[in-house]
Design an enzyme around this catalytic site. Structure first.
Site, mmCIF file in Angstrom:
data_model
loop_
_atom_site.group_PDB
_atom_site.id
_atom_site.type_symbol
_atom_site.label_atom_id
_atom_site.label_comp_id
_atom_site.label_asym_id
_atom_site.label_seq_id
_atom_site.Cartn_x
_atom_site.Cartn_y
_atom_site.Cartn_z
ATOM 1 N N CYS A 70 0.699 -1.289 0.054
ATOM 2 C CA CYS A 70 0.085 0.060 -0.087
ATOM 3 C C CYS A 70 0.843 1.350 -0.055
ATOM 4 O O CYS A 70 1.894 1.072 0.083
ATOM 5 C CB CYS A 70 -0.893 -0.112 1.087
ATOM 6 S SG CYS A 70 -0.102 0.087 2.774
ATOM 7 N N CYS A 94 3.292 1.496 2.818
ATOM 8 C CA CYS A 94 4.494 1.086 2.409
ATOM 9 C C CYS A 94 5.683 1.786 1.862
ATOM 10 O O CYS A 94 6.841 1.742 1.854
ATOM 11 C CB CYS A 94 4.354 -0.354 1.831
ATOM 12 S SG CYS A 94 3.059 -1.647 2.596
ATOM 13 N N CYS A 122 42.460 -14.733 -24.239
ATOM 14 C CA CYS A 122 43.176 -15.316 -22.978
ATOM 15 C C CYS A 122 42.852 -14.733 -21.691
ATOM 16 O O CYS A 122 41.911 -14.142 -21.502
ATOM 17 C CB CYS A 122 44.642 -14.674 -23.227
ATOM 18 S SG CYS A 122 44.547 -12.724 -23.263
ATOM 19 N N CYS A 168 42.098 -11.259 -21.358
ATOM 20 C CA CYS A 168 40.446 -10.749 -21.861
ATOM 21 C C CYS A 168 39.439 -10.935 -20.901
ATOM 22 O O CYS A 168 38.580 -10.443 -20.651
ATOM 23 C CB CYS A 168 40.380 -11.439 -23.113
ATOM 24 S SG CYS A 168 41.460 -11.220 -24.406
ATOM 25 N N ASP A 209 22.904 -40.227 6.254
ATOM 26 C CA ASP A 209 21.750 -40.620 6.984
ATOM 27 C C ASP A 209 21.597 -42.239 6.568
ATOM 28 O O ASP A 209 22.237 -42.615 5.695
ATOM 29 C CB ASP A 209 20.777 -39.685 5.885
ATOM 30 C CG ASP A 209 19.364 -40.090 6.316
ATOM 31 O OD1 ASP A 209 18.976 -40.220 7.705
ATOM 32 O OD2 ASP A 209 18.618 -40.459 5.586
#
Length: 814
Positions: A29, A32, A96, A99, A505
């Site tokens: 709203c 906010c 390379c 770059c 687990d």
């Protein structure tokens, strides 16, 4: 994504712009809006902040010293969020590591960018940012262009980076350059045979010129872009070196009358510049071919997608493009055909070959209710299935994205290379100038000085540095994917090789995860009546133990009363009201918390636990806690679990098991499998603490799990392994996903990580050693420019070829 999850690596942004715009989530709203604007205005240095509720964006004008983390923190403090986004770019023109560094620097300086990673091998950039993607894309493309390269947003129609669309074979520049250079090298070869072949200098000029300025034009274009960007790259070194050799030869040719005591023709060096260009072109061609092989896994995954699908519509079967399938469509798959989409069988039974997706070598049996994965092959009978996931949500697409993401991300060791590459080219040019000046000063021989300086420029190879890490990562993740191991990012790949202990687990990871009821006993009264009550409590649960209870009650045709207020209590069991009685079914720990007296059946429970059974207790807590009975479950270890633990021990990795199961069942399973450490009766929230305890000992810890309750532990481990047979939550929390429920893949993943890390170290060693040894040799006049050119070309090829040897890896679980 909330702002709390934004990475700590948020960078400062250049706010010397008209304004920076970013999205804000959570506003509902006008109040906010006011709150966000007020929070932003309080940040020191902010001149103006405006927020649009309709578009959910904030625009801030501020001093250059204001940083995005400050703005983000202000929005978060106000109760809202600034999400980050990411996109991929195809970048062409890089040659390379220098770059790569320049492109990353250009992207990171773009307002709104949080981070950027560029991969030389894949020629892709991965950029994270705040803002709107449609606005960021042109800004990022422009930033890359300003740095001297070309960027584009990838589409389905985009050709692979670096692809030659001229219609000519990609090797034609190498062939033409070699043909023109051959006559220049012929006199050298003839001299070795004692023959005298001396083409005139003008003929040499005629052959060398097209090599230098036509076939070598790519080096000049790239070098010019680097100079305009005030940076350097490999092409600049090649252009400078070959131009110096060509220029020296042209000068000697034109000034011929002034050289030679008897007017003889001076020695020219056209062959050196031409051969260097030819060798560099050859090296780039071989390197390109090798790089394409490192992306073979991705291409293989994309090739699994069928073009068409056969669907049932309006009472008949029609063939449509697979891209037009929708969730819920009923597809018909005949023997030998590839499954067009993720689906669930509704008619028929078959065996499906999923080897290219899961790495499982044997066909998997499928019947009604089972799921099939798009891209797998129907090995025998015709079946009908209903589409469950399409497009980007399909298993195949998610696998491809995961592999591509892993290959695009940088391994942490790459940071060292990035720091070196930033200064590499300027340092090499400086060394070449010192070499030139040193030889002129000590010998006065300009020809020799120039040739040695040329050799310095040509031997230096930043390209090998840039390829050393990404090619190994691409090869490693690619071969792992083909064996059913999906590595989410390069960091997980690099950490896995250091793992000293793996925590598993139990249920569904080391065991089949399909428990069956093996015993049930009542504290008083009829045992079957007690079982019927237990089934009533479990009737609304999908837990494997619950299904075992209800299935046994159904088999015995027991009457199951409806339950109300059924609720799962994490780490403890189930509670429900059945026929007015408040019942609890769960662990002994919970029973003691409820003050239920277990003494009547404790001896029997201890016996069952010694046999490796999981025991659950049923109690009535309506008035005063009262034990009703117990039920015991058996869950057999996976056939491959013993091999998995043995494989870990073979490579020097210890094993542990952490489970919520009782001590007796846990110890019985551990003894059967040969597990080193056991922790039983652990609540889900405590599994992460157990993993943290293992890490506190200084060990690098891996966690393997498949359930939602394993997710915190997976995230707490140095590297998490999830079974794809488990939950999506577990897979998101883990760094590595095992595409089939085979615990042997854990040792395989650690093994491929070790091999990949070894290849990275080997590649970096060779990339550095070429320069550490080669540059001084060239500077001291011990390398001919042609030999230097060959060494430079070979360095890149050898690095990529070394990485490709990983493709021979098969693993134990293949």
């Amino acid at each position: 994504m909330t702002t709390a999850t934004l990475p700590n690596r948020l960078k400062s942004l250049d706010l010397d712009q008209p304004g920076i715009e970013f999205p804000v989530q959570g506003m509902t709203c006008a109040s906010c809006v006011a709150r966000v604007e007020k929070a932003l205005a309080k940040v020191p240095g902010v001149q103006e902040a405006s927020v649009n509720l309709a578009t959910e964006t904030a625009t801030v004008r501020a001093d250059a010293g204001v940083q995005v983390p400050q703005l983000r923190a202000a929005v978060e403090k106000a109760g809202y969020a600034v999400p980050e986004q990411s996109l991929s770019l195809d970048v062409s023109g890089m040659t390379c590591a220098s770059c790569v560094a320049r492109v990353e620097k250009a992207l990171r300086k773009t307002p709104g960018v949080l981070g950027a990673e560029v991969n030389l091998a894949t020629e892709k950039a991965q950029v994270t940012f705040v803002g709107r993607a449609e606005e960021m894309q042109p800004r990022l493309v422009a930033a890359v262009g300003k740095a001297g390269y070309t960027a584009a947003v990838p589409t389905a129609e985009t050709s692979p980076a670096g692809a030659d669309t001229s219609g000519l074979p990609d090797w034609w520049p190498v062939a033409v350059s070699a043909a023109l250079s051959a006559p220049l090298v012929l006199p050298m070869l003839a001299a070795l045979l004692g023959l005298q072949v001396a083409p005139s200098g003008w003929w040499q000029l005629a052959f060398a010129t097209p090599v230098q300025f036509w076939l070598g034009a790519r080096f000049y274009r790239s070098a010019w872009k680097a100079v305009k960007a005030r940076a350097g790259n490999m092409d600049l070194l090649v252009a400078l070196g070959t131009s110096a050799g060509y220029g020296l030869s042209l000068y000697l040719l034109l000034a011929r009358p002034a050289h030679g005591a008897h007017g003889e023709a001076p020695h020219l060096y056209f062959e050196a510049s031409a051969v260097v260009i030819t060798l560099v072109l050859l090296g780039k061609w071989l390197e390109g071919r090798a790089k394409r092989q490192t992306t073979e896994a991705i291409r293989a995954l994309h090739a699994l997608r069928p073009d068409t699908a056969r669907v049932r519509r309006d009472g008949g079967e029609v063939e449509i493009p697979a891209s037009q399938l929708e969730v819920g469509d009923v597809v018909v798959v005949r023997p030998g055909e590839r499954v067009p989409v993720d689906a669930q069988l509704v008619e028929g039974a078959t065996h499906v070959d999923e080897s290219l997706i899961t790495g499982e070598s044997l066909p998997v049996a499928k019947r009604v209710g089972d799921k099939v994965v798009g891209g797998s092959v129907n090995a025998e009978g015709l079946f009908v299935a209903r589409a469950t996931a399409i497009g980007a949500e399909s298993t195949l697409s998610r696998i491809a994205r995961m592999v591509e993401s892993a290959q695009a991300r940088k391994a942490p060791i790459q940071r060292l290379v990035d720091k070196v590459s930033e200064v590499f080219v300027p340092v090499v040019i400086g060394v070449a100038l010192v070499t030139l000046a040193g030889w002129v000063f000590t010998t006065g021989d300009w020809e020799r000085a120039i040739l040695n300086a040329v050799a310095v420029l040509v031997i230096a190879c930043p390209c090998a540095l840039g390829l050393a890490t990404p090619t190994a990562v691409m090869a490693g993740t690619g071969v792992a994917a083909r064996r059913g191991i999906l590595i989410k990012d390069a960091e997980a790949l690099e950490v896995a090789h250091k793992v000293g202990i793996v925590a598993f687990d139990k249920t569904g990871t080391l065991t089949e995860g399909k428990p069956r009821l093996v015993a049930f006993e009542a504290a008083q009264g009829e045992a079957q009546a007690m079982l019927a009550l237990a089934a009533s409590v479990q009737s609304g649960s999908e837990h494997p133990l619950a299904r075992a209870v209800t299935q046994e009650a159904s088999t015995r045709q027991l009457s199951i009363a409806p339950a109300s207020d059924a609720q799962a209590v994490a780490g403890r069991g189930m509670s429900a009201t059945v026929e007015g009685r408040q019942l609890r079914l769960g662990s002994a720990r919970w029973m003691r918390e409820l003050q239920v007296d277990l003494s009547m059946l404790e001896a029997r429970a201890a016996q069952l636990e010694t046999e490796g059974r999981t025991v659950s207790w049923l109690a009535d807590v309506t008035d005063s806690p009262r034990l009703l009975g117990l039920v015991a479950f058996g869950d057999e270890p996976k056939a491959t679990a013993i091999e998995a633990i043995a494989a870990l021990r073979h490579i020097g990795v210890k094993s542990a098991m952490v489970t919520g199961d009782n001590e007796g069942a846990a110890q019985a399973t551990a003894r059967a499998l040969g597990i080193d450490e056991v922790r039983a009766q652990v609540l889900p929230q405590d599994k992460a603490a157990f993993v943290a305890g293992l890490r506190a000992d200084g060990r690098v810890v891996a966690m393997v799990g498949d359930g939602i309750n394993d997710a915190p532990a997976l995230a707490a481990a140095d590297v998490g392994f999830s079974m794809s047979t488990g939950t999506e939550v577990a897979m998101h929390a883990a760094g590595i996903t095992l595409m089939r429920g085979d615990p042997r893949l854990v040792a395989d993943a650690i093994d491929i990580s070790r091999r990949t890390s070894a290849k990275i170290r080997q590649n970096l060693f060779w990339a550095f050693i070429y320069n550490v040894v080669g540059i001084p040799l060239a500077a001291f006049g011990m390398l001919d420019p042609m030999i230097a050119g060959a060494a430079m070309a070979f360095s890149s090829v050898s690095v990529v070829t070394n990485a490709l040897t990983l493709r021979r890896w098969t693993g134990r679980a293949a």
